[in-house]
Design a protein around this motif. Structure first.
Motif, PDB file in Angstrom:
ATOM      1  N   LEU A   1      -5.235 -28.665   0.019  1.00  0.00           N
ATOM      2  CA  LEU A   1      -4.893 -30.055  -0.276  1.00  0.00           C
ATOM      3  C   LEU A   1      -3.710 -30.170  -1.232  1.00  0.00           C
ATOM      4  N   ASN A   2      -3.688 -29.376  -2.268  1.00  0.00           N
ATOM      5  CA  ASN A   2      -2.644 -29.504  -3.282  1.00  0.00           C
ATOM      6  C   ASN A   2      -1.418 -28.652  -3.011  1.00  0.00           C
ATOM      7  N   HIS A   3      -1.410 -27.973  -1.844  1.00  0.00           N
ATOM      8  CA  HIS A   3      -0.238 -27.172  -1.492  1.00  0.00           C
ATOM      9  C   HIS A   3       0.245 -27.491  -0.085  1.00  0.00           C
ATOM     10  N   TYR A   4       0.040 -28.743   0.301  1.00  0.00           N
ATOM     11  CA  TYR A   4       0.657 -29.306   1.497  1.00  0.00           C
ATOM     12  C   TYR A   4       0.350 -28.527   2.774  1.00  0.00           C
ATOM     13  N   ALA A   5      -0.912 -28.126   2.900  1.00  0.00           N
ATOM     14  CA  ALA A   5      -1.399 -27.492   4.128  1.00  0.00           C
ATOM     15  C   ALA A   5      -2.705 -28.181   4.514  1.00  0.00           C
ATOM     16  N   VAL A   6      -2.915 -28.381   5.794  1.00  0.00           N
ATOM     17  CA  VAL A   6      -4.122 -29.051   6.259  1.00  0.00           C
ATOM     18  C   VAL A   6      -5.306 -28.091   6.123  1.00  0.00           C
ATOM     19  N   PRO A   7      -6.370 -28.475   5.420  1.00  0.00           N
ATOM     20  CA  PRO A   7      -7.525 -27.586   5.306  1.00  0.00           C
ATOM     21  C   PRO A   7      -8.274 -27.443   6.637  1.00  0.00           C
ATOM     22  N   VAL A   8      -8.607 -26.204   6.958  1.00  0.00           N
ATOM     23  CA  VAL A   8      -9.543 -25.915   8.051  1.00  0.00           C
ATOM     24  C   VAL A   8     -10.839 -25.505   7.373  1.00  0.00           C
ATOM     25  N   VAL A   9     -11.864 -26.349   7.430  1.00  0.00           N
ATOM     26  CA  VAL A   9     -13.061 -26.123   6.624  1.00  0.00           C
ATOM     27  C   VAL A   9     -14.149 -25.431   7.428  1.00  0.00           C
ATOM     28  N   TYR A  10     -14.882 -24.560   6.724  1.00  0.00           N
ATOM     29  CA  TYR A  10     -16.037 -23.866   7.296  1.00  0.00           C
ATOM     30  C   TYR A  10     -17.027 -23.666   6.160  1.00  0.00           C
ATOM     31  N   GLY A  11     -18.085 -24.455   6.162  1.00  0.00           N
ATOM     32  CA  GLY A  11     -19.072 -24.377   5.088  1.00  0.00           C
ATOM     33  C   GLY A  11     -20.220 -25.319   5.368  1.00  0.00           C
ATOM     34  N   GLY A  12     -21.119 -25.421   4.396  1.00  0.00           N
ATOM     35  CA  GLY A  12     -22.322 -26.225   4.592  1.00  0.00           C
ATOM     36  C   GLY A  12     -22.268 -27.598   3.968  1.00  0.00           C
ATOM     37  N   ALA A  13     -21.144 -27.954   3.370  1.00  0.00           N
ATOM     38  CA  ALA A  13     -21.048 -29.224   2.658  1.00  0.00           C
ATOM     39  C   ALA A  13     -20.840 -30.396   3.610  1.00  0.00           C
ATOM     40  N   ASN A  14     -21.174 -31.568   3.123  1.00  0.00           N
ATOM     41  CA  ASN A  14     -20.783 -32.803   3.775  1.00  0.00           C
ATOM     42  C   ASN A  14     -19.375 -33.121   3.277  1.00  0.00           C
ATOM     43  N   TYR A  15     -18.386 -32.753   4.058  1.00  0.00           N
ATOM     44  CA  TYR A  15     -17.003 -32.822   3.578  1.00  0.00           C
ATOM     45  C   TYR A  15     -16.492 -34.243   3.400  1.00  0.00           C
ATOM     46  N   THR A  16     -17.194 -35.229   3.954  1.00  0.00           N
ATOM     47  CA  THR A  16     -16.760 -36.606   3.742  1.00  0.00           C
ATOM     48  C   THR A  16     -17.020 -37.065   2.307  1.00  0.00           C
ATOM     49  N   ARG A  17     -17.751 -36.278   1.530  1.00  0.00           N
ATOM     50  CA  ARG A  17     -17.876 -36.557   0.098  1.00  0.00           C
ATOM     51  C   ARG A  17     -16.598 -36.198  -0.644  1.00  0.00           C
ATOM     52  N   PHE A  18     -15.783 -35.348  -0.028  1.00  0.00           N
ATOM     53  CA  PHE A  18     -14.617 -34.797  -0.702  1.00  0.00           C
ATOM     54  C   PHE A  18     -13.292 -35.253  -0.098  1.00  0.00           C
ATOM     55  N   MET A  19     -13.312 -35.604   1.183  1.00  0.00           N
ATOM     56  CA  MET A  19     -12.073 -35.983   1.867  1.00  0.00           C
ATOM     57  C   MET A  19     -12.356 -37.043   2.918  1.00  0.00           C
ATOM     58  N   PRO A  20     -11.399 -37.936   3.143  1.00  0.00           N
ATOM     59  CA  PRO A  20     -11.561 -38.850   4.272  1.00  0.00           C
ATOM     60  C   PRO A  20     -11.412 -38.103   5.585  1.00  0.00           C
ATOM     61  N   GLU A  21     -12.125 -38.540   6.595  1.00  0.00           N
ATOM     62  CA  GLU A  21     -11.970 -37.937   7.912  1.00  0.00           C
ATOM     63  C   GLU A  21     -10.550 -38.151   8.400  1.00  0.00           C
ATOM     64  N   GLY A  22     -10.035 -37.123   9.067  1.00  0.00           N
ATOM     65  CA  GLY A  22      -8.681 -37.235   9.588  1.00  0.00           C
ATOM     66  C   GLY A  22      -7.639 -36.531   8.756  1.00  0.00           C
ATOM     67  N   ILE A  23      -8.048 -35.902   7.629  1.00  0.00           N
ATOM     68  CA  ILE A  23      -7.072 -35.134   6.843  1.00  0.00           C
ATOM     69  C   ILE A  23      -7.434 -33.653   6.826  1.00  0.00           C
ATOM     70  N   TYR A  24      -8.451 -33.273   7.587  1.00  0.00           N
ATOM     71  CA  TYR A  24      -8.851 -31.878   7.699  1.00  0.00           C
ATOM     72  C   TYR A  24      -9.407 -31.640   9.099  1.00  0.00           C
ATOM     73  N   VAL A  25      -9.534 -30.367   9.467  1.00  0.00           N
ATOM     74  CA  VAL A  25     -10.186 -30.013  10.724  1.00  0.00           C
ATOM     75  C   VAL A  25     -11.327 -29.062  10.410  1.00  0.00           C
ATOM     76  N   THR A  26     -12.286 -28.998  11.306  1.00  0.00           N
ATOM     77  CA  THR A  26     -13.512 -28.247  11.061  1.00  0.00           C
ATOM     78  C   THR A  26     -13.618 -27.061  12.006  1.00  0.00           C
ATOM     79  N   ALA A  27     -13.967 -25.906  11.451  1.00  0.00           N
ATOM     80  CA  ALA A  27     -14.209 -24.707  12.255  1.00  0.00           C
ATOM     81  C   ALA A  27     -15.696 -24.585  12.530  1.00  0.00           C
ATOM     82  N   GLU A  28     -16.038 -24.318  13.777  1.00  0.00           N
ATOM     83  CA  GLU A  28     -17.420 -24.085  14.175  1.00  0.00           C
ATOM     84  C   GLU A  28     -17.463 -22.827  15.031  1.00  0.00           C
ATOM     85  N   GLN A  29     -18.536 -22.070  14.893  1.00  0.00           N
ATOM     86  CA  GLN A  29     -18.634 -20.798  15.609  1.00  0.00           C
ATOM     87  C   GLN A  29     -18.544 -20.959  17.118  1.00  0.00           C
TER      88      GLN A  29
END
Length: 229
Positions: free
Chosen positions: A124-152
């Motif tokens: 986020l702070n280095h101008y790259a789109v995050p590709v997230v992979y984890g157990g968090a509810n990422y909408t607590r941290f970012m609005p939808e549409g500014i990251y993409v999600t990795a799934e197995q």
């Protein structure tokens, strides 16, 4: 992690966030477009904890294989990869993320509710789109549409999505519209190896024992203000 609005007020993270939607956010300006114009590689990842329980290493390798089919490059820095980031040079390495990489792999070593480390801020702070992979509810941290999600189960589709975003400048620009509305900041003294974060990971991975050294570090460090998210 602390999230502020454009007036500098702390707004999160919290259980329910009321984000602007990407569709209603202001478009990015020419200065930011120029900053993003130097990108040339698909994704970067900084990692030293190999073979994590979350299986993130396998996801990263599969993603690298899929993106290679499109002649796109994923670089893994640190003990688990082929690129080096010498100790004490993290600032310079993250500068490479800003200039050279479209995406940053924010892959957590532990799957736990709302366990998010500095890896997210690296993107986020280095101008790259995050590709997230984890157990968090990422909408607590970012609005939808500014990251993409990795799934197995959809790494091939993820690679195709990333390629599509890279090849469509307007789509890529839209991932950065949040800069007009929000800012992200580190918690004071927060870092990936904080004892509290280690404790969270161990508990959520159902470890039976907590080592004496981690416990001692935890009791020295912990205060209510230092809880990591």
């Amino acid at each position: 992690m602390i999230i502020k609005d454009k007036e500098g007020n702390i707004i999160g993270p919290k259980e329910e966030m009321h984000w602007e939607t990407v569709e209603t956010m202001m478009p990015i300006n020419d200065t930011l477009k120029a900053k993003l114009s130097t990108k040339k590689f698909a994704a970067a990842w900084f990692v030293s904890h190999c073979n994590a329980r979350s299986g993130r290493d396998l996801i990263a390798e599969e993603l690298r294989t899929e993106l290679a089919k499109f002649d796109m490059q994923v670089d893994i820095f640190g003990r688990c990869g082929t690129k080096e980031c010498p100790r004490g040079s993290m600032k310079e390495c993250l500068q490479l993320v800003e200039t050279d990489y479209y995406f940053y792999l924010s892959f957590e070593n532990s799957f736990a509710e709302d366990y998010v480390t500095e890896k997210l801020l690296n993107g986020l702070n280095h101008y790259a789109v995050p590709v997230v992979y984890g157990g968090a509810n990422y909408t607590r941290f970012m609005p939808e549409g500014i990251y993409v999600t990795a799934e197995q189960t959809r790494i091939r589709e993820l690679a195709e999505e990333m390629v599509d975003i890279i090849n469509d400048k307007q789509k890529y620009y839209d991932f950065f519209k949040w800069h007009n509305h929000y800012s992200y900041h580190e918690l004071r003294d927060s870092r990936d190896t904080d004892a509290y974060c280690k404790l969270c990971a161990l508990v959520n991975n159902q470890e039976k024992y907590l080592t004496t050294s981690i416990y001692e570090d935890f009791t020295k460090w912990w205060t209510p203000e230092n809880e990591c998210v």
